[in-house]
Write a protein that holds these residues in place. Structure first.
Motif, PDB file in Angstrom:
ATOM      1  N   ALA A  38      12.752  -1.658   9.227  1.00  0.00           N
ATOM      2  CA  ALA A  38      11.676  -2.463   8.661  1.00  0.00           C
ATOM      3  C   ALA A  38      11.508  -2.113   7.187  1.00  0.00           C
ATOM      4  N   ILE A  39      11.004  -3.068   6.427  1.00  0.00           N
ATOM      5  CA  ILE A  39      10.693  -2.839   5.013  1.00  0.00           C
ATOM      6  C   ILE A  39       9.218  -3.129   4.793  1.00  0.00           C
ATOM      7  N   HIS A  40       8.518  -2.151   4.243  1.00  0.00           N
ATOM      8  CA  HIS A  40       7.093  -2.281   3.945  1.00  0.00           C
ATOM      9  C   HIS A  40       6.960  -2.670   2.481  1.00  0.00           C
ATOM     10  N   ARG A  41       6.536  -3.929   2.233  1.00  0.00           N
ATOM     11  CA  ARG A  41       6.424  -4.418   0.850  1.00  0.00           C
ATOM     12  C   ARG A  41       5.002  -4.820   0.500  1.00  0.00           C
ATOM     13  N   GLY A  42       4.044  -4.484   1.382  1.00  0.00           N
ATOM     14  CA  GLY A  42       2.652  -4.775   1.101  1.00  0.00           C
ATOM     15  C   GLY A  42       2.233  -6.157   1.566  1.00  0.00           C
ATOM     16  N   PHE A  43       0.909  -6.420   1.445  1.00  0.00           N
ATOM     17  CA  PHE A  43       0.320  -7.625   2.025  1.00  0.00           C
ATOM     18  C   PHE A  43      -0.552  -8.341   0.997  1.00  0.00           C
ATOM     19  N   SER A  44      -0.586  -9.654   1.095  1.00  0.00           N
ATOM     20  CA  SER A  44      -1.380 -10.447   0.164  1.00  0.00           C
ATOM     21  C   SER A  44      -2.853 -10.084   0.267  1.00  0.00           C
ATOM     22  N   ASP A  45      -3.483  -9.896  -0.872  1.00  0.00           N
ATOM     23  CA  ASP A  45      -4.917  -9.602  -0.930  1.00  0.00           C
ATOM     24  C   ASP A  45      -5.411 -10.027  -2.307  1.00  0.00           C
ATOM     25  N   SER A  46      -6.050 -11.180  -2.350  1.00  0.00           N
ATOM     26  CA  SER A  46      -6.471 -11.739  -3.642  1.00  0.00           C
ATOM     27  C   SER A  46      -7.627 -10.965  -4.259  1.00  0.00           C
ATOM     28  N   TYR A  47      -8.256 -10.057  -3.486  1.00  0.00           N
ATOM     29  CA  TYR A  47      -9.417  -9.340  -3.991  1.00  0.00           C
ATOM     30  C   TYR A  47      -9.067  -7.989  -4.616  1.00  0.00           C
TER      31      TYR A  47
END
Length: 365
Positions: free
Chosen positions: A163-172
């Motif tokens: 798996a590759i952990h590339r982070g998650f969308s978070d507009s805040y």
């Protein structure tokens, strides 16, 4: 998870932390050669060379990758560095072209992981093929969606998975291009024993200045390697220019990282066992204290119900939050931690009192 899947069945067979580096996108044969030459010059040859051939973009008109021609240029990497190459695939046609050009490792991007139909199409195209595949986390923090993509690949016979952990969308959260949400890769490793997780700090921070700090945190959390975008001339890269580094900068970053070992299957030392036993004992005490606290909360709920008071009392909540946070800070606990802890306790308290009100109303009926 499936009980019959053991550690030995999974992963890329890594002996230590894997380093994957290369440009965000393949732009020209000259670009690929210059990156390789600079890597050799700096004695900074990664374990695997990455380059995007197809680039999924939010809106049309942006650079969407050079296409199949870029796969031919990967022979330059084999000639100069003699290391495996990896690229992203988004559909069955990409898989067919990548296999035709003997790409060593494939990865599925975050925008594809969110779509089970697309993942299944890729899995079907790989049925019976013995090739390692890495799967990036979906755009949003959905652990089951991430696991589901990996399961679809395993179902067609792909066992060499990571798996590759590339982070998650978070507009805040403006600190990151994609918020790391470190609990997600940790939960994945906990639920799927033996699954290696590689961190992609380039996409998490979105700038080259923050790569070192994020990469170190990934290693501290027990992740199994790093994928760092590397370009000979980052400022003039055709995509993601701000987050790419030169081979020299990559060497400098890696030289500063404290690569830590995990215990794995080894037995911890007696000293570590003693410390863990002490922590377990304190955790038991914490749970007992929480049980006692919530027992008092239940009594408060009965009082509020009998005296027709609202569950939420703003003045009391403000006092608890401010006074406990201050005491926590004085005991060397961070303000952020104290507020998050108190918020969780308060939410549980409100739920318990609301439950009492519902039960009382049901009895009256």
């Amino acid at each position: 998870m499936k009980d019959h899947l053991q550690t030995k069945d999974w992963g890329l067979g890594l002996k230590g932390h894997v380093i994957i580096a290369g440009p965000c996108s393949a732009e020209s044969p000259e670009q690929i050669e210059k990156v390789c030459i600079e890597m050799k010059k700096e004695n900074m040859i990664p374990d695997m060379f990455r380059a995007g051939i197809w680039k999924p973009r939010t809106r049309p008109g942006m650079f969407e990758g050079i296409g199949e021609d870029g796969l031919k240029w990967m022979e330059i990497v084999r000639h100069h560095l003699n290391i495996p190459i990896t690229t992203e695939v988004g559909n069955a046609a990409h898989v067919e072209m990548a296999l035709k050009h003997k790409v060593d490792v494939l990865w599925i991007g975050a925008r594809t992981t969110v779509n089970p139909f697309a993942v299944q199409e890729i899995a079907d195209a790989l049925r019976g093929v013995d090739i390692p595949v890495m799967v990036k986390n979906p755009m949003n923090p959905d652990l089951q969606l991430w696991i589901g993509a990996l399961e679809r690949l395993h179902a067609v016979g792909i066992n060499k998975l990571a798996a590759i952990h590339r982070g998650f969308s978070d507009s805040y959260d403006k600190r990151f291009r994609n918020k790391p949400n470190w609990s997600m890769p940790i939960h994945l490793k906990r639920e799927w024993k033996g699954m290696e997780v590689i961190n992609d700090p380039s996409h998490i921070v979105g700038n080259r200045e923050g790569i070192l700090e994020t990469a170190q945190r990934a290693i501290n959390f027990g992740l199994d390697g790093l994928m760092i975008e590397t370009h000979h001339d980052p400022d003039n890269a055709w995509s993601d220019a701000k987050q790419q580094v030169t081979p020299a900068a990559l060497k400098n970053i890696l030289s500063q990282i404290d690569f830590k070992d995990t215990l794995g299957a080894e037995n911890p030392s007696e000293k570590l066992k003693d410390l863990r036993n002490a922590i377990d004992h304190l955790d038991d005490q914490l749970l007992d204290i929480l049980q006692e606290r919530f027992s008092l909360i239940d009594q408060v709920g009965v009082y509020k119900r009998e005296h027709h008071l609202t569950v939420f009392q703003s003045d009391r909540w403000k006092y608890v939050m401010e006074s406990r946070t201050q005491k926590g800070v004085e005991k060397n606990l961070s303000e952020k931690f104290m507020k998050e802890l108190l918020y969780c306790i308060h939410e549980e308290s409100v739920k318990r009192q609301e439950k009492q009100l519902r039960e009382a109303a049901a009895v009256k009926k």
